[in-house]
Design a protein around this motif. Structure first.
Motif, mmCIF file in Angstrom:
data_model
loop_
_atom_site.group_PDB
_atom_site.id
_atom_site.type_symbol
_atom_site.label_atom_id
_atom_site.label_comp_id
_atom_site.label_asym_id
_atom_site.label_seq_id
_atom_site.Cartn_x
_atom_site.Cartn_y
_atom_site.Cartn_z
ATOM 1 N N GLU A 177 -20.942 -8.781 11.711
ATOM 2 C CA GLU A 177 -19.629 -9.309 12.098
ATOM 3 C C GLU A 177 -19.095 -10.277 11.046
ATOM 4 O OE1 GLU A 177 -17.597 -12.235 15.395
ATOM 5 O OE2 GLU A 177 -19.729 -11.792 15.520
ATOM 6 N N ARG A 178 -19.968 -11.152 10.573
ATOM 7 C CA ARG A 178 -19.531 -12.114 9.557
ATOM 8 C C ARG A 178 -19.175 -11.413 8.250
ATOM 9 N NH1 ARG A 178 -16.363 -15.719 8.716
ATOM 10 N NH2 ARG A 178 -16.889 -17.171 7.092
ATOM 11 N N GLY A 179 -19.946 -10.385 7.894
ATOM 12 C CA GLY A 179 -19.628 -9.612 6.697
ATOM 13 C C GLY A 179 -18.281 -8.920 6.809
ATOM 14 N N LEU A 180 -17.970 -8.393 7.974
ATOM 15 C CA LEU A 180 -16.667 -7.759 8.185
ATOM 16 C C LEU A 180 -15.538 -8.787 8.111
ATOM 17 C CD1 LEU A 180 -17.637 -5.287 11.033
ATOM 18 C CD2 LEU A 180 -16.903 -4.664 8.729
ATOM 19 N N GLN A 181 -15.778 -9.988 8.596
ATOM 20 C CA GLN A 181 -14.762 -11.042 8.503
ATOM 21 C C GLN A 181 -14.518 -11.432 7.040
ATOM 22 O OE1 GLN A 181 -16.271 -14.104 11.064
ATOM 23 N NE2 GLN A 181 -15.558 -13.090 12.925
ATOM 24 N N VAL A 182 -15.564 -11.488 6.258
ATOM 25 C CA VAL A 182 -15.410 -11.767 4.826
ATOM 26 C C VAL A 182 -14.621 -10.641 4.174
ATOM 27 C CG1 VAL A 182 -16.666 -11.995 2.648
ATOM 28 C CG2 VAL A 182 -17.447 -13.232 4.658
ATOM 29 N N GLY A 183 -14.919 -9.404 4.585
ATOM 30 C CA GLY A 183 -14.160 -8.259 4.075
ATOM 31 C C GLY A 183 -12.685 -8.367 4.420
ATOM 32 N N GLN A 184 -12.374 -8.835 5.618
ATOM 33 C CA GLN A 184 -10.977 -9.032 6.008
ATOM 34 C C GLN A 184 -10.304 -10.049 5.088
ATOM 35 O OE1 GLN A 184 -11.199 -10.328 10.067
ATOM 36 N NE2 GLN A 184 -11.383 -8.255 10.882
ATOM 37 N N ASN A 185 -11.012 -11.116 4.766
ATOM 38 C CA ASN A 185 -10.445 -12.129 3.866
ATOM 39 C C ASN A 185 -10.184 -11.558 2.483
ATOM 40 O OD1 ASN A 185 -10.466 -14.085 5.857
ATOM 41 N ND2 ASN A 185 -12.474 -14.856 5.287
ATOM 42 N N PHE A 186 -11.093 -10.713 1.990
ATOM 43 C CA PHE A 186 -10.883 -10.081 0.692
ATOM 44 C C PHE A 186 -9.682 -9.146 0.717
ATOM 45 C CE2 PHE A 186 -15.402 -11.085 -0.446
ATOM 46 C CZ PHE A 186 -15.102 -11.795 -1.608
ATOM 47 N N VAL A 187 -9.524 -8.400 1.793
ATOM 48 C CA VAL A 187 -8.374 -7.496 1.909
ATOM 49 C C VAL A 187 -7.082 -8.295 1.920
ATOM 50 C CG1 VAL A 187 -7.198 -5.874 3.447
ATOM 51 C CG2 VAL A 187 -9.629 -5.618 3.018
ATOM 52 N N LEU A 188 -7.049 -9.394 2.677
ATOM 53 C CA LEU A 188 -5.842 -10.222 2.708
ATOM 54 C C LEU A 188 -5.540 -10.839 1.346
ATOM 55 C CD1 LEU A 188 -6.034 -12.070 6.142
ATOM 56 C CD2 LEU A 188 -4.476 -10.258 5.451
ATOM 57 N N ALA A 189 -6.586 -11.275 0.654
ATOM 58 C CA ALA A 189 -6.382 -11.862 -0.677
ATOM 59 C C ALA A 189 -5.859 -10.814 -1.648
ATOM 60 C CB ALA A 189 -7.698 -12.455 -1.188
ATOM 61 N N ASP A 190 -6.421 -9.625 -1.592
ATOM 62 C CA ASP A 190 -5.968 -8.548 -2.470
ATOM 63 C C ASP A 190 -4.545 -8.128 -2.122
ATOM 64 O OD1 ASP A 190 -6.483 -6.766 -4.621
ATOM 65 O OD2 ASP A 190 -6.776 -5.138 -3.158
ATOM 66 N N TRP A 191 -4.258 -8.045 -0.832
ATOM 67 C CA TRP A 191 -2.933 -7.646 -0.379
ATOM 68 C C TRP A 191 -1.878 -8.669 -0.800
ATOM 69 C CZ3 TRP A 191 -1.782 -6.599 5.514
ATOM 70 C CH2 TRP A 191 -0.526 -6.005 5.649
ATOM 71 N N SER A 192 -2.204 -9.948 -0.706
ATOM 72 C CA SER A 192 -1.219 -10.980 -1.062
ATOM 73 C C SER A 192 -0.935 -11.023 -2.561
ATOM 74 C CB SER A 192 -1.692 -12.354 -0.587
ATOM 75 O OG SER A 192 -2.852 -12.747 -1.293
ATOM 76 N N SER A 193 -1.863 -10.535 -3.371
ATOM 77 C CA SER A 193 -1.623 -10.516 -4.820
ATOM 78 C C SER A 193 -1.069 -9.167 -5.290
ATOM 79 C CB SER A 193 -2.926 -10.832 -5.565
ATOM 80 O OG SER A 193 -3.871 -9.804 -5.349
ATOM 81 N N GLU A 194 -0.834 -8.266 -4.370
ATOM 82 C CA GLU A 194 -0.320 -6.940 -4.712
ATOM 83 C C GLU A 194 1.147 -7.029 -5.116
ATOM 84 O OE1 GLU A 194 -0.327 -3.144 -5.582
ATOM 85 O OE2 GLU A 194 -2.120 -3.958 -4.645
ATOM 86 N N GLU A 195 1.482 -6.395 -6.227
ATOM 87 C CA GLU A 195 2.857 -6.399 -6.730
ATOM 88 C C GLU A 195 3.707 -5.324 -6.049
ATOM 89 O OE1 GLU A 195 4.116 -8.359 -9.352
ATOM 90 O OE2 GLU A 195 2.260 -9.524 -9.356
ATOM 91 N N ASP A 196 3.077 -4.212 -5.740
ATOM 92 C CA ASP A 196 3.785 -3.084 -5.144
ATOM 93 C C ASP A 196 3.943 -3.319 -3.644
ATOM 94 O OD1 ASP A 196 4.902 -0.630 -4.617
ATOM 95 O OD2 ASP A 196 2.993 0.457 -4.677
ATOM 96 N N ASP A 197 5.195 -3.389 -3.185
ATOM 97 C CA ASP A 197 5.425 -3.620 -1.760
ATOM 98 C C ASP A 197 6.019 -2.393 -1.074
ATOM 99 O OD1 ASP A 197 7.873 -3.777 -2.976
ATOM 100 O OD2 ASP A 197 8.543 -5.548 -1.869
ATOM 101 N N SER A 198 5.654 -1.228 -1.555
ATOM 102 C CA SER A 198 6.137 0.000 -0.928
ATOM 103 C C SER A 198 5.477 0.185 0.436
ATOM 104 C CB SER A 198 5.840 1.199 -1.823
ATOM 105 O OG SER A 198 4.448 1.427 -1.900
ATOM 106 N N TRP A 199 6.085 1.030 1.253
ATOM 107 C CA TRP A 199 5.555 1.273 2.593
ATOM 108 C C TRP A 199 4.158 1.853 2.539
ATOM 109 C CZ3 TRP A 199 5.216 -0.144 7.220
ATOM 110 C CH2 TRP A 199 4.697 0.684 8.203
ATOM 111 N N ARG A 200 3.871 2.681 1.553
ATOM 112 C CA ARG A 200 2.551 3.298 1.413
ATOM 113 C C ARG A 200 1.477 2.233 1.171
ATOM 114 N NH1 ARG A 200 1.075 7.971 1.234
ATOM 115 N NH2 ARG A 200 0.334 9.514 -0.172
ATOM 116 N N THR A 201 1.779 1.276 0.349
ATOM 117 C CA THR A 201 0.828 0.197 0.059
ATOM 118 C C THR A 201 0.618 -0.682 1.291
ATOM 119 O OG1 THR A 201 1.544 0.190 -2.241
ATOM 120 C CG2 THR A 201 0.346 -1.740 -1.479
ATOM 121 N N VAL A 202 1.715 -1.026 1.956
ATOM 122 C CA VAL A 202 1.620 -1.838 3.169
ATOM 123 C C VAL A 202 0.804 -1.107 4.227
ATOM 124 C CG1 VAL A 202 2.951 -2.820 5.085
ATOM 125 C CG2 VAL A 202 3.755 -3.097 2.735
#
Length: 90
Positions: A30-55
């Protein structure tokens, strides 16, 4: 309390320490999955492409991690309750 009291309680949770092992496995997963969620959010927030496919990609990936984390949280709570119930009878 003495160490022997903790050892007896853990052994009383179930045969062959299965429930405590499942509890720990679920907690770490569970804790590993929560860390994974944080990585996804960090990667998503630094994403330049804001197309619907990326979102959609990040939203689905984040949602899968969140639902998996919730499943392991439920399993962890269930094993904790069963272990505590079994130990209280011993």
């Amino acid at each position: 309390m003495k160490k022997a009291v903790y050892v007896k309680y853990i052994r009383s949770c179930g045969p062959y320490l299965i429930l405590p092992a499942i509890f720990l496995l679920c907690a770490f997963t569970e804790r590993g999955l929560q860390v994974g969620q944080n990585f996804v959010l960090a990667d998503w927030s630094s994403e330049e492409d804001d197309s619907w496919r990326t979102v959609q990609y990040y939203l689905v990936f984040y949602s899968l991690l969140a639902m998996s984390s919730l499943c392991f949280l439920g399993l962890r709570s269930f094993t904790m309750a069963n272990g505590a119930f079994a130990a209280s009878k011993a």
